[in-house]
Design an enzyme around this catalytic site. Structure first.
Site, PDB file in Angstrom:
ATOM      1  N   TYR A   1       0.837  -1.217   0.000  1.00 38.11           N
ATOM      2  CA  TYR A   1       0.000   0.000   0.000  1.00 38.11           C
ATOM      3  C   TYR A   1       0.863   1.255   0.000  1.00 38.11           C
ATOM      4  CZ  TYR A   1      -3.929   3.054   1.019  1.00 38.11           C
ATOM      5  OH  TYR A   1      -4.871   4.041   0.945  1.00 38.11           O
TER       6      TYR A   1
ATOM      7  N   PHE B   1      -5.118  21.011 -24.287  1.00 40.69           N
ATOM      8  CA  PHE B   1      -5.882  19.805 -24.631  1.00 40.69           C
ATOM      9  C   PHE B   1      -7.269  19.930 -23.974  1.00 40.69           C
ATOM     10  CE2 PHE B   1      -6.961  15.271 -23.816  1.00 40.69           C
ATOM     11  CZ  PHE B   1      -7.087  14.898 -25.130  1.00 40.69           C
ATOM     12  N   ASP B   2      -8.276  19.244 -24.522  1.00 42.32           N
ATOM     13  CA  ASP B   2      -9.644  19.516 -24.031  1.00 42.32           C
ATOM     14  C   ASP B   2      -9.858  19.190 -22.547  1.00 42.32           C
ATOM     15  OD1 ASP B   2      -9.725  16.823 -24.592  1.00 42.32           O
ATOM     16  OD2 ASP B   2     -11.220  16.958 -26.189  1.00 42.32           O
TER      17      ASP B   2
ATOM     18  N   ASP C   1       3.158  19.863 -20.398  1.00 44.64           N
ATOM     19  CA  ASP C   1       2.249  18.729 -20.544  1.00 44.64           C
ATOM     20  C   ASP C   1       2.977  17.779 -21.486  1.00 44.64           C
ATOM     21  OD1 ASP C   1       0.436  16.851 -21.426  1.00 44.64           O
ATOM     22  OD2 ASP C   1      -1.261  18.231 -21.473  1.00 44.64           O
TER      23      ASP C   1
ATOM     24  N   ALA D   1       2.801  14.557 -22.431  1.00 44.98           N
ATOM     25  CA  ALA D   1       2.211  13.285 -22.884  1.00 44.98           C
ATOM     26  C   ALA D   1       3.013  12.665 -24.030  1.00 44.98           C
ATOM     27  CB  ALA D   1       0.765  13.507 -23.310  1.00 44.98           C
TER      28      ALA D   1
ATOM     29  N   LYS E   1       0.186   7.743 -23.354  1.00 45.80           N
ATOM     30  CA  LYS E   1       0.739   8.064 -24.678  1.00 45.80           C
ATOM     31  C   LYS E   1       2.191   7.568 -24.736  1.00 45.80           C
ATOM     32  CE  LYS E   1      -3.164  10.307 -24.450  1.00 45.80           C
ATOM     33  NZ  LYS E   1      -3.288  11.661 -23.995  1.00 45.80           N
TER      34      LYS E   1
ATOM     35  N   HIS F   1     -20.863  14.417 -29.560  1.00 47.11           N
ATOM     36  CA  HIS F   1     -20.265  13.463 -30.508  1.00 47.11           C
ATOM     37  C   HIS F   1     -20.193  12.037 -29.974  1.00 47.11           C
ATOM     38  CE1 HIS F   1     -17.021  15.218 -28.129  1.00 47.11           C
ATOM     39  NE2 HIS F   1     -16.264  14.174 -28.392  1.00 47.11           N
TER      40      HIS F   1
HETATM   41  C1  LIG Z   1      -4.501  12.524 -23.408  1.00 50.52           C
HETATM   42  C2  LIG Z   1      -4.030  13.827 -23.014  1.00 50.52           C
HETATM   43  C3  LIG Z   1      -4.369  14.386 -21.767  1.00 50.52           C
HETATM   44  C4  LIG Z   1      -5.359  13.726 -20.816  1.00 50.52           C
HETATM   45  O1  LIG Z   1      -4.890  12.518 -20.368  1.00 50.52           O
HETATM   46  P1  LIG Z   1      -5.812  11.264 -19.996  1.00 50.52           P
HETATM   47  O2  LIG Z   1      -4.783  10.233 -19.635  1.00 50.52           O
HETATM   48  O3  LIG Z   1      -6.614  10.911 -21.199  1.00 50.52           O
HETATM   49  O4  LIG Z   1      -6.643  11.655 -18.829  1.00 50.52           O
HETATM   50  C5  LIG Z   1      -3.826  15.607 -21.445  1.00 50.52           C
HETATM   51  N1  LIG Z   1      -3.011  16.272 -22.269  1.00 50.52           N
HETATM   52  C6  LIG Z   1      -2.673  15.772 -23.484  1.00 50.52           C
HETATM   53  C7  LIG Z   1      -1.777  16.546 -24.374  1.00 50.52           C
HETATM   54  C8  LIG Z   1      -3.174  14.543 -23.896  1.00 50.52           C
HETATM   55  O5  LIG Z   1      -2.858  14.068 -25.104  1.00 50.52           O
END
Ligand SMILES: *Cc1c(COP(=O)(O)O)cnc(C)c1O
Length: 462
Positions: free
Chosen positions: A77, A129-130, A219, A221, A262, A454
């Protein structure tokens, strides 16, 4: 020893040990499934999709080493061995001291926004990102995008279309710096098609922010894809190791957040990393309520093992060379098959310009939806419309469609999943489909939800 020419064929730098059968259904079955789904590819069972190019998120193939790591996961844990290893790998890569695992990218965003920003403040980005935007707005702050000028044209072959607009940033901060709490640089810039950000742009952004004492977060990813683009395209980095390039990108930042679904080859996971001690204490105490104890953050020990290994494997340059050139190969093939595309091709996806491919279908009849439905019906590809269905909405007063700026269809490539013959097959069938594009029909809504329509919409062909 003979000197042979360098081979033009770039091979997948792996062989396959475990296979997953593709769904080999025919056009009649796909047509039935499409009608049943209300022409919405989100409603299709994955078992009826041959090439699932809906997203590159969480869809990577893990390596034999990652699977072996899964068995080595320490499920204690608190303070598990898997966490200590993860912390070491992330610290070595990013240079940051505090490493906080989260179950995916958006939970890292939520924790960061809720601790770092106050209502009414502004968070600037190259393009948020959204989910990042949603988490900023959820903290009652404003998400402000400043994409660079080159990004306005879909054909312009500029090397770093993911950059932030430096002069706009300077101008904005002169007047408004007091209300800005944070700048998030997203690499690669997902929302503009996976386009990279240059080292110069990150460095210059940091210089400007330093004047006002505004922190810069990455960010990250797709940090490895971005670093490889820097190696390919930015003068002075041709000979630099990709890991060193990535480390330099992080060195200009005050912190990082990552969706590890990613560029960590993982099916789930994320993290936050930075040096601010006070912020770390605050987030570690807040996260216990939603994510779990700070050394596992909503993940199992085995997930942390897979992430640690994935974060090292992604920096393999033979992999990155294959990754970037295979997306480019796919994009060129689609263009040659007669489909207008957005260029240059990004790191993780090819975007088709459905507005240009289907000029006879007006935007309010959803050309992107028509194209993505046809790509499923005829080729077996699941793509995603990024046009008026996703980004537009119905005006509550007039009932008319408010249109998206462009009608695109995104084909995202999962990592290490599809082979070159899969790609050649898709291109071949798209070429056969191309002369029939002029006969495709538009759609109207049969059902649409008031928000995020969508995902659940149903359509009727016109
Ligand atoms: C996918 C993504 C996110 C969000 O991440 P999740 O793992 O889907 O919650 C944030 N920023 C970027 C650039 C992304 O491609």
């Amino acid at each position: 020893m003979f000197e042979l020419p360098k081979p033009k064929t770039i091979i997948e730098p792996f062989r396959i040990k475990s296979v997953e059968p593709l769904s080999m259904i025919d056009i009649n079955e796909r047509t039935k499934a499409l009608v049943k789904s209300g022409y919405n590819l989100f409603s299709l069972p994955a078992s009826l999709v041959t090439f699932d190019l809906l997203t590159d998120s969480g869809t990577s193939a893990m390596s034999n080493t990652q699977w072996a790591g899964i068995m080595m996961g320490d499920e204690s844990y608190a303070g598990s061995k898997s966490y200590l290893k993860f912390e070491k790998v992330v610290s070595d890569l990013t240079g940051f001291e505090h490493v906080i695992p989260t179950h995916q990218g958006r939970s890292a965003e939520a924790l960061l926004m809720n601790s770092m920003i106050k209502p009414g403040q502004v968070v600037i980005g190259n393009t948020h990102f959204d989910t990042t935007r949603a988490n900023i707005e959820n903290a009652s702050a404003q998400a402000l995008d400043m994409p660079c000028k080159e990004n306005e044209s879909s054909e312009l072959e500029a090397p770093f279309k993911g950059n932030i607009n430096i002069s706009q940033l300077e101008e904005y901060l002169k007047k408004n710096h007091a209300q800005v709490s944070l700048l998030i640089m997203t690499v690669t810039n997902n929302s503009v098609g996976g386009q990279p950000v240059s080292m110069e742009n990150i460095k210059k952004t940091k210089e400007i922010l330093l004047k006002y004492n505004i922190p810069l977060f990455l960010d990250c990813a797709r940090f490895a894809e971005n670093a490889y683009f820097i190696k390919l395209r930015e003068p002075g980095f041709e000979e630099v190791e990709v890991k060193k390039i990535a480390q330099e990108m992080f060195s200009y930042c005050d912190g990082a957040l990552m969706s590890a679904k990613k560029d960590a080859f993982a099916n789930i996971g994320g993290f936050l990393a930075f040096n601010d001690e006070k912020l770390a204490a605050e987030i570690r105490s807040a996260m216990v309520i939603t994510e779990g104890f700070p050394t596992y953050g909503g993940l199992a020990g085995r997930d942390l093992e897979a992430l640690s290994i994935g974060l090292q494997e992604i920096l393999d340059e033979s992999y990155l060379s294959y990754r970037i050139s295979s997306v480019d190969y796919f994009g060129r093939g689609i263009e040659e098959a007669g489909f207008a595309t957005v260029r240059p091709y990004g790191g993780h996806a090819v975007y088709i310009d459905a507005g240009k491919c289907l000029p006879h279908i007006p935007p309010h009849q959803f050309p992107g939806q028509a194209l993505s439905a046809a790509l499923y019906q005829y080729v077996g590809i699941r793509s995603v419309e990024v046009g008026t269905v996703m980004l537009g909405h119905k005006d509550p007063q007039t009932g008319e469609e408010v249109l998206a700026p462009k009608e695109l269809v995104r084909l995202a490539m999962p990592r290490r999943v599809y082979t070159q013959s899969h790609v050649d097959y898709m291109i071949e069938v798209m070429q056969s489909l191309s002369p029939h594009l002029k006969n495709l029909k538009g759609f109207e809504f049969e059902y649409q939800a008031p928000v995020l329509r969508h995902f659940t919409a149903r359509f009727k062909p016109l």
